[in-house]
Design a protein around this motif. Sequence first.
Motif, mmCIF file in Angstrom:
data_model
loop_
_atom_site.group_PDB
_atom_site.id
_atom_site.type_symbol
_atom_site.label_atom_id
_atom_site.label_comp_id
_atom_site.label_asym_id
_atom_site.label_seq_id
_atom_site.Cartn_x
_atom_site.Cartn_y
_atom_site.Cartn_z
ATOM 1 N N ALA A 1 0.831 -1.202 0.000
ATOM 2 C CA ALA A 1 0.000 0.000 0.000
ATOM 3 C C ALA A 1 0.867 1.254 0.000
ATOM 4 O O ALA A 1 0.605 2.215 -0.737
ATOM 5 C CB ALA A 1 -0.926 -0.009 1.218
ATOM 6 N N ILE A 2 1.924 1.251 0.816
ATOM 7 C CA ILE A 2 2.840 2.396 0.852
ATOM 8 C C ILE A 2 3.601 2.504 -0.465
ATOM 9 O O ILE A 2 3.787 3.598 -1.006
ATOM 10 C CB ILE A 2 3.804 2.266 2.045
ATOM 11 C CG1 ILE A 2 3.050 2.475 3.353
ATOM 12 C CG2 ILE A 2 4.948 3.270 1.927
ATOM 13 C CD1 ILE A 2 3.885 2.309 4.603
ATOM 14 N N ASN A 3 4.046 1.378 -0.988
ATOM 15 C CA ASN A 3 4.760 1.404 -2.267
ATOM 16 C C ASN A 3 3.910 2.026 -3.365
ATOM 17 O O ASN A 3 4.401 2.788 -4.200
ATOM 18 C CB ASN A 3 5.182 -0.011 -2.652
ATOM 19 C CG ASN A 3 6.203 -0.596 -1.694
ATOM 20 O OD1 ASN A 3 6.801 0.119 -0.904
ATOM 21 N ND2 ASN A 3 6.394 -1.900 -1.754
ATOM 22 N N LYS A 4 2.620 1.694 -3.375
ATOM 23 C CA LYS A 4 1.713 2.267 -4.380
ATOM 24 C C LYS A 4 1.558 3.765 -4.174
ATOM 25 O O LYS A 4 1.489 4.527 -5.147
ATOM 26 C CB LYS A 4 0.358 1.577 -4.306
ATOM 27 C CG LYS A 4 0.366 0.145 -4.837
ATOM 28 C CD LYS A 4 -1.008 -0.505 -4.708
ATOM 29 C CE LYS A 4 -0.961 -1.942 -5.242
ATOM 30 N NZ LYS A 4 -2.286 -2.602 -5.124
ATOM 31 N N GLN A 5 1.519 4.210 -2.912
ATOM 32 C CA GLN A 5 1.442 5.650 -2.637
ATOM 33 C C GLN A 5 2.644 6.377 -3.226
ATOM 34 O O GLN A 5 2.514 7.470 -3.788
ATOM 35 C CB GLN A 5 1.392 5.894 -1.126
ATOM 36 C CG GLN A 5 0.039 5.742 -0.486
ATOM 37 C CD GLN A 5 0.085 6.133 0.973
ATOM 38 O OE1 GLN A 5 0.733 5.478 1.796
ATOM 39 N NE2 GLN A 5 -0.572 7.212 1.323
ATOM 40 N N VAL A 6 3.813 5.774 -3.064
ATOM 41 C CA VAL A 6 5.040 6.389 -3.587
ATOM 42 C C VAL A 6 4.962 6.520 -5.098
ATOM 43 O O VAL A 6 5.238 7.591 -5.660
ATOM 44 C CB VAL A 6 6.271 5.557 -3.180
ATOM 45 C CG1 VAL A 6 7.517 6.089 -3.885
ATOM 46 C CG2 VAL A 6 6.470 5.588 -1.673
ATOM 47 N N ILE A 7 4.568 5.451 -5.769
ATOM 48 C CA ILE A 7 4.477 5.471 -7.232
ATOM 49 C C ILE A 7 3.479 6.525 -7.698
ATOM 50 O O ILE A 7 3.731 7.278 -8.643
ATOM 51 C CB ILE A 7 4.087 4.082 -7.767
ATOM 52 C CG1 ILE A 7 5.154 3.053 -7.408
ATOM 53 C CG2 ILE A 7 3.871 4.118 -9.276
ATOM 54 C CD1 ILE A 7 6.522 3.372 -7.923
ATOM 55 N N ARG A 8 2.360 6.604 -7.008
ATOM 56 C CA ARG A 8 1.347 7.607 -7.377
ATOM 57 C C ARG A 8 1.856 9.021 -7.147
ATOM 58 O O ARG A 8 1.508 9.946 -7.885
ATOM 59 C CB ARG A 8 0.057 7.353 -6.591
ATOM 60 C CG ARG A 8 -0.657 6.079 -7.036
ATOM 61 C CD ARG A 8 -2.011 5.926 -6.341
ATOM 62 N NE ARG A 8 -2.633 4.672 -6.754
ATOM 63 C CZ ARG A 8 -2.970 3.694 -5.919
ATOM 64 N NH1 ARG A 8 -2.737 3.823 -4.620
ATOM 65 N NH2 ARG A 8 -3.531 2.587 -6.359
ATOM 66 N N SER A 9 2.675 9.202 -6.115
ATOM 67 C CA SER A 9 3.213 10.539 -5.845
ATOM 68 C C SER A 9 4.125 11.009 -6.966
ATOM 69 O O SER A 9 4.341 12.208 -7.142
ATOM 70 C CB SER A 9 3.967 10.549 -4.508
ATOM 71 O OG SER A 9 5.259 9.975 -4.629
ATOM 72 N N PHE A 10 4.679 10.064 -7.728
ATOM 73 C CA PHE A 10 5.528 10.409 -8.865
ATOM 74 C C PHE A 10 4.728 10.558 -10.163
ATOM 75 O O PHE A 10 5.305 10.829 -11.218
ATOM 76 C CB PHE A 10 6.617 9.347 -9.062
ATOM 77 C CG PHE A 10 7.625 9.289 -7.939
ATOM 78 C CD1 PHE A 10 8.068 10.449 -7.329
ATOM 79 C CD2 PHE A 10 8.134 8.079 -7.501
ATOM 80 C CE1 PHE A 10 8.996 10.411 -6.296
ATOM 81 C CE2 PHE A 10 9.076 8.018 -6.479
ATOM 82 C CZ PHE A 10 9.500 9.189 -5.861
ATOM 83 N N GLY A 11 3.396 10.341 -10.089
ATOM 84 C CA GLY A 11 2.545 10.576 -11.256
ATOM 85 C C GLY A 11 2.157 9.337 -12.036
ATOM 86 O O GLY A 11 1.744 9.451 -13.197
ATOM 87 N N PHE A 12 2.246 8.150 -11.404
ATOM 88 C CA PHE A 12 1.859 6.911 -12.072
ATOM 89 C C PHE A 12 0.688 6.281 -11.326
ATOM 90 O O PHE A 12 0.503 6.507 -10.128
ATOM 91 C CB PHE A 12 3.041 5.941 -12.138
ATOM 92 C CG PHE A 12 4.173 6.444 -12.987
ATOM 93 C CD1 PHE A 12 4.218 6.185 -14.348
ATOM 94 C CD2 PHE A 12 5.192 7.205 -12.422
ATOM 95 C CE1 PHE A 12 5.259 6.662 -15.128
ATOM 96 C CE2 PHE A 12 6.234 7.684 -13.188
ATOM 97 C CZ PHE A 12 6.265 7.414 -14.554
ATOM 98 N N ASP A 13 -0.090 5.471 -12.028
ATOM 99 C CA ASP A 13 -1.339 4.954 -11.478
ATOM 100 C C ASP A 13 -1.165 3.805 -10.490
ATOM 101 O O ASP A 13 -1.889 3.710 -9.507
ATOM 102 C CB ASP A 13 -2.277 4.495 -12.603
ATOM 103 C CG ASP A 13 -2.780 5.672 -13.427
ATOM 104 O OD1 ASP A 13 -2.870 6.788 -12.861
ATOM 105 O OD2 ASP A 13 -3.086 5.482 -14.617
ATOM 106 N N ASP A 14 -0.234 2.920 -10.747
ATOM 107 C CA ASP A 14 -0.160 1.743 -9.898
ATOM 108 C C ASP A 14 1.259 1.206 -9.821
ATOM 109 O O ASP A 14 2.101 1.510 -10.655
ATOM 110 C CB ASP A 14 -1.087 0.643 -10.428
ATOM 111 C CG ASP A 14 -1.578 -0.272 -9.312
ATOM 112 O OD1 ASP A 14 -1.060 -0.153 -8.190
ATOM 113 O OD2 ASP A 14 -2.489 -1.088 -9.560
#
Length: 377
Positions: free
Chosen positions: A224-237
């Motif tokens: 869940a945290i890893n996905k938050q990081v990816i989304r913070s960089f502008g990617f969906d998943d």
Amino acid sequence: MIGFDVVIIGGGLSGSSTALNLSKKGYSVLIIEKEKFQDYKACAGGMASSMQRFLPLDIKDSIESKIKNVEFRWKASDNVTADLTGESPFWIIKREKLDQLLLDESLSNGAHIIRPLLIEKIIKKNDKWEITCNNKIKYIAEFLVIADGSQSKWASHLHLGPRKPKFANTISLRLKGLGEIPRDAVRFEFGFIKYGFAWAFPLRESLNIGLGTFINNGLLENQAINKQVIRSFGFDDFPNKVISKKLRIWNGFHSINGDKVLAVGDAASLCDPFLAEGIRPSLISSFYAAEYIDQCLSGKEDNLNLYTKKINNIWGKSMAWGRRIAQVFYRFPRTGYQLGVKRKTAPKRIAQILSGEISYEDIAKRVIKRLLTKSES
């Protein structure tokens, strides 16, 4: 048996750059590499442009981006941006391109590489190194270079570096497109990763993303945290294909040479314990490894002890302070961000460290005192 002046174990950045520096000096060099060709190297790719002076060739073909700004965020907000000084002092390179460029140049200067090839045994016999491989051929070397990376088997076997290496746990991936990251900026994301941070470094058409935890053997298994990081960089998943790696980080002053043997790069435990920078120490150690092996082969020196002294002096002193900063910063990350990043002069100092203009030693005492005073109050 086949003889060489130098045998290098590992054909990555450290091994290929050491081979290039030695082959340029006219020595016979063999690289033994256990892997086949790699399409992707798990590396952020950040490199101070000042490192060009440690390489005897132009590496412009491997440069993907020239960085003007360093961005810092706390959980995708609380932004801080630092301008890098000078004329493009920080580059993003594609590691697989750089490694191949260095390898090709060393081969054109007479070096040899055998891959994939596994080493079964290394012994010292008649003052020379005897390397036995799974092709049943023995290779003889006057000098031996250990350059097989963070997962090095032979550094510990030959008592090079710390007896018990320390590791950071990292996840690396490359995503197509740049997301929300400007082409001329790198981003450090704090707050999401316990005992560490995430980073995003732009290539021409893709983004190198990493997550790392640097103290207390922290893990990176929270999807869940890893996905938050990816989304913070502008990617969906968060993608399925990632590379998990233990990164061998600097952990004290240790000898990284023995009798006619030395370690370079990650195998020598030289990776930055605060920002995970590995390219700069790889190129520095490879350059001086070749210099001191040359001095021994030419009769100017009797042993390689000056190599350890040199690396401890020009890299280790800074990393000793970098480790202390990491130990305090990652234990009190919110305080660290407020006092260590948001402070008026701090972003510029971090940018200067990345570009090689200053060392941790130049800032550490003030930073550590500030963080400890605030966290204990």
